[in-house]
Design a protein around this motif. Structure first.
Motif, PDB file in Angstrom:
ATOM      1  N   GLN A  90      47.450  40.725  75.777  1.00  0.00           N
ATOM      2  CA  GLN A  90      48.418  39.661  75.496  1.00  0.00           C
ATOM      3  C   GLN A  90      47.712  38.327  75.701  1.00  0.00           C
ATOM      4  O   GLN A  90      47.087  38.105  76.732  1.00  0.00           O
ATOM      5  CB  GLN A  90      49.602  39.709  76.463  1.00  0.00           C
ATOM      6  CG  GLN A  90      50.565  40.827  76.219  1.00  0.00           C
ATOM      7  CD  GLN A  90      51.677  40.810  77.261  1.00  0.00           C
ATOM      8  OE1 GLN A  90      51.408  40.793  78.450  1.00  0.00           O
ATOM      9  NE2 GLN A  90      52.906  40.793  76.790  1.00  0.00           N
ATOM     10  N   ARG A 111      44.461  35.740  66.653  1.00  0.00           N
ATOM     11  CA  ARG A 111      44.620  37.153  66.292  1.00  0.00           C
ATOM     12  C   ARG A 111      43.430  37.631  65.458  1.00  0.00           C
ATOM     13  O   ARG A 111      42.849  38.674  65.717  1.00  0.00           O
ATOM     14  CB  ARG A 111      45.925  37.369  65.535  1.00  0.00           C
ATOM     15  CG  ARG A 111      46.143  38.802  65.081  1.00  0.00           C
ATOM     16  CD  ARG A 111      47.495  39.002  64.480  1.00  0.00           C
ATOM     17  NE  ARG A 111      48.566  39.012  65.456  1.00  0.00           N
ATOM     18  CZ  ARG A 111      48.750  39.987  66.351  1.00  0.00           C
ATOM     19  NH1 ARG A 111      47.938  41.004  66.401  1.00  0.00           N
ATOM     20  NH2 ARG A 111      49.760  39.933  67.182  1.00  0.00           N
ATOM     21  N   LYS A 123      45.510  46.906  70.922  1.00  0.00           N
ATOM     22  CA  LYS A 123      46.705  46.330  70.316  1.00  0.00           C
ATOM     23  C   LYS A 123      46.794  44.923  70.910  1.00  0.00           C
ATOM     24  O   LYS A 123      46.643  44.740  72.110  1.00  0.00           O
ATOM     25  CB  LYS A 123      47.942  47.142  70.675  1.00  0.00           C
ATOM     26  CG  LYS A 123      49.219  46.583  70.057  1.00  0.00           C
ATOM     27  CD  LYS A 123      50.415  47.430  70.446  1.00  0.00           C
ATOM     28  CE  LYS A 123      51.666  47.001  69.733  1.00  0.00           C
ATOM     29  NZ  LYS A 123      52.119  45.672  69.914  1.00  0.00           N
ATOM     30  N   THR A 124      46.980  43.945  70.059  1.00  0.00           N
ATOM     31  CA  THR A 124      46.967  42.562  70.513  1.00  0.00           C
ATOM     32  C   THR A 124      48.307  41.901  70.241  1.00  0.00           C
ATOM     33  O   THR A 124      48.874  42.043  69.162  1.00  0.00           O
ATOM     34  CB  THR A 124      45.859  41.775  69.787  1.00  0.00           C
ATOM     35  OG1 THR A 124      44.617  42.443  69.984  1.00  0.00           O
ATOM     36  CG2 THR A 124      45.751  40.371  70.317  1.00  0.00           C
ATOM     37  N   GLU A 125      48.791  41.188  71.250  1.00  0.00           N
ATOM     38  CA  GLU A 125      50.017  40.412  71.105  1.00  0.00           C
ATOM     39  C   GLU A 125      49.656  38.953  71.391  1.00  0.00           C
ATOM     40  O   GLU A 125      49.120  38.641  72.451  1.00  0.00           O
ATOM     41  CB  GLU A 125      51.065  40.927  72.095  1.00  0.00           C
ATOM     42  CG  GLU A 125      52.437  40.349  71.905  1.00  0.00           C
ATOM     43  CD  GLU A 125      53.454  41.000  72.823  1.00  0.00           C
ATOM     44  OE1 GLU A 125      54.469  41.471  72.292  1.00  0.00           O
ATOM     45  OE2 GLU A 125      53.240  41.031  74.050  1.00  0.00           O
ATOM     46  N   LEU A 127      51.168  35.200  71.716  1.00  0.00           N
ATOM     47  CA  LEU A 127      52.470  34.586  71.974  1.00  0.00           C
ATOM     48  C   LEU A 127      52.329  33.120  72.364  1.00  0.00           C
ATOM     49  O   LEU A 127      51.364  32.732  73.016  1.00  0.00           O
ATOM     50  CB  LEU A 127      53.171  35.314  73.129  1.00  0.00           C
ATOM     51  CG  LEU A 127      53.405  36.808  72.952  1.00  0.00           C
ATOM     52  CD1 LEU A 127      53.564  37.498  74.290  1.00  0.00           C
ATOM     53  CD2 LEU A 127      54.621  37.019  72.090  1.00  0.00           C
ATOM     54  N   ASN A 140      56.595  33.452  67.598  1.00  0.00           N
ATOM     55  CA  ASN A 140      56.212  34.741  68.185  1.00  0.00           C
ATOM     56  C   ASN A 140      56.534  35.895  67.243  1.00  0.00           C
ATOM     57  O   ASN A 140      55.748  36.838  67.103  1.00  0.00           O
ATOM     58  CB  ASN A 140      56.892  34.951  69.530  1.00  0.00           C
ATOM     59  CG  ASN A 140      56.305  34.069  70.615  1.00  0.00           C
ATOM     60  OD1 ASN A 140      55.211  33.538  70.473  1.00  0.00           O
ATOM     61  ND2 ASN A 140      57.042  33.905  71.693  1.00  0.00           N
ATOM     62  N   ASN A 144      53.545  38.425  65.537  1.00  0.00           N
ATOM     63  CA  ASN A 144      53.461  39.794  66.028  1.00  0.00           C
ATOM     64  C   ASN A 144      54.121  40.810  65.113  1.00  0.00           C
ATOM     65  O   ASN A 144      54.309  41.960  65.498  1.00  0.00           O
ATOM     66  CB  ASN A 144      54.014  39.847  67.458  1.00  0.00           C
ATOM     67  CG  ASN A 144      53.107  39.069  68.382  1.00  0.00           C
ATOM     68  OD1 ASN A 144      51.973  39.452  68.616  1.00  0.00           O
ATOM     69  ND2 ASN A 144      53.580  37.923  68.854  1.00  0.00           N
ATOM     70  N   LYS A 146      53.358  42.953  62.008  1.00  0.00           N
ATOM     71  CA  LYS A 146      52.173  43.392  61.254  1.00  0.00           C
ATOM     72  C   LYS A 146      52.244  43.023  59.773  1.00  0.00           C
ATOM     73  O   LYS A 146      51.269  42.575  59.189  1.00  0.00           O
ATOM     74  CB  LYS A 146      51.999  44.908  61.373  1.00  0.00           C
ATOM     75  CG  LYS A 146      51.420  45.372  62.655  1.00  0.00           C
ATOM     76  CD  LYS A 146      51.220  46.875  62.614  1.00  0.00           C
ATOM     77  CE  LYS A 146      50.608  47.380  63.891  1.00  0.00           C
ATOM     78  NZ  LYS A 146      50.373  48.826  63.851  1.00  0.00           N
TER      79      LYS A 146
END
Length: 172
Positions: A90, A111, A123-125, A127, A140, A144, A146
């Motif tokens: 994150q 990202r 897995k990348t978030e 924010l 956001n 997030n 896809k």
């Protein structure tokens, strides 16, 4: 060509005409070390940590100013969470102004850089830091989803702007 655009643009063209530029801090070395396992002659790597993630994204250029995300304090080690066991990262970023129209572009650049640097292992978030943007939930959601991210990066104009940020060039 970029400098001509910036030079001819009056201060009112920018969302934040006078951003605060922070001095780059010296960070400890990442805990990640690649070491050779003598018995098997294979490369083993330690888990990725927040400092390593920060090193990947700190030099992304702000789309509006000739400064990095680190220099404008948009990203910091303290706002990166790495959950190695779950292979989940994150990244919280803080736009320079609450109404920043470049927030989505900054998030897409973060990202994209992490996808390139970590080869999709996590897995990348990405924010917006809570309370730092007037459209926080909308930004956001865009960053997030896809399908939205894929569609954005298929847009050649937007992809060019993201790549300019990654190369350290001004977008405007």
């Amino acid at each position: 060509m970029t400098s001509t655009v910036v030079a001819s643009c009056s201060r009112s063209c920018f969302i934040n005409a006078d951003p605060i530029v922070h001095v780059r801090r010296e960070l400890p070395k990442s805990k990640r070390r690649i070491r050779l396992a003598l018995e098997t002659n294979e490369l083993l790597s330690d888990p990725v940590d927040a400092i390593e993630v920060f090193y990947h994204i700190k030099n992304i250029n702000d789309p509006e100013h000739p400064y990095s995300l680190e220099q404008l304090d948009i990203v910091s080690v303290e706002n990166i969470r790495v959950h190695s066991e779950a292979q989940f990262i994150q990244v919280y970023f803080t736009p320079t102004v609450p109404h920043c129209s470049m927030a989505t572009l900054i998030g897409l650049a973060i990202r994209r850089k992490l996808q390139e640097s970590l080869a999709g292992r996590f897995k990348t978030e990405v924010l917006v830091f809570p309370g730092s943007h007037s459209s926080e939930s909308a930004v956001n959601k865009q960053l997030n989803d896809k399908e939205r991210v894929a569609a954005a990066l298929e847009n050649t104009n937007l992809l060019e702007k993201v790549n300019l940020c990654l190369r350290g060039n001004l977008v405007l």
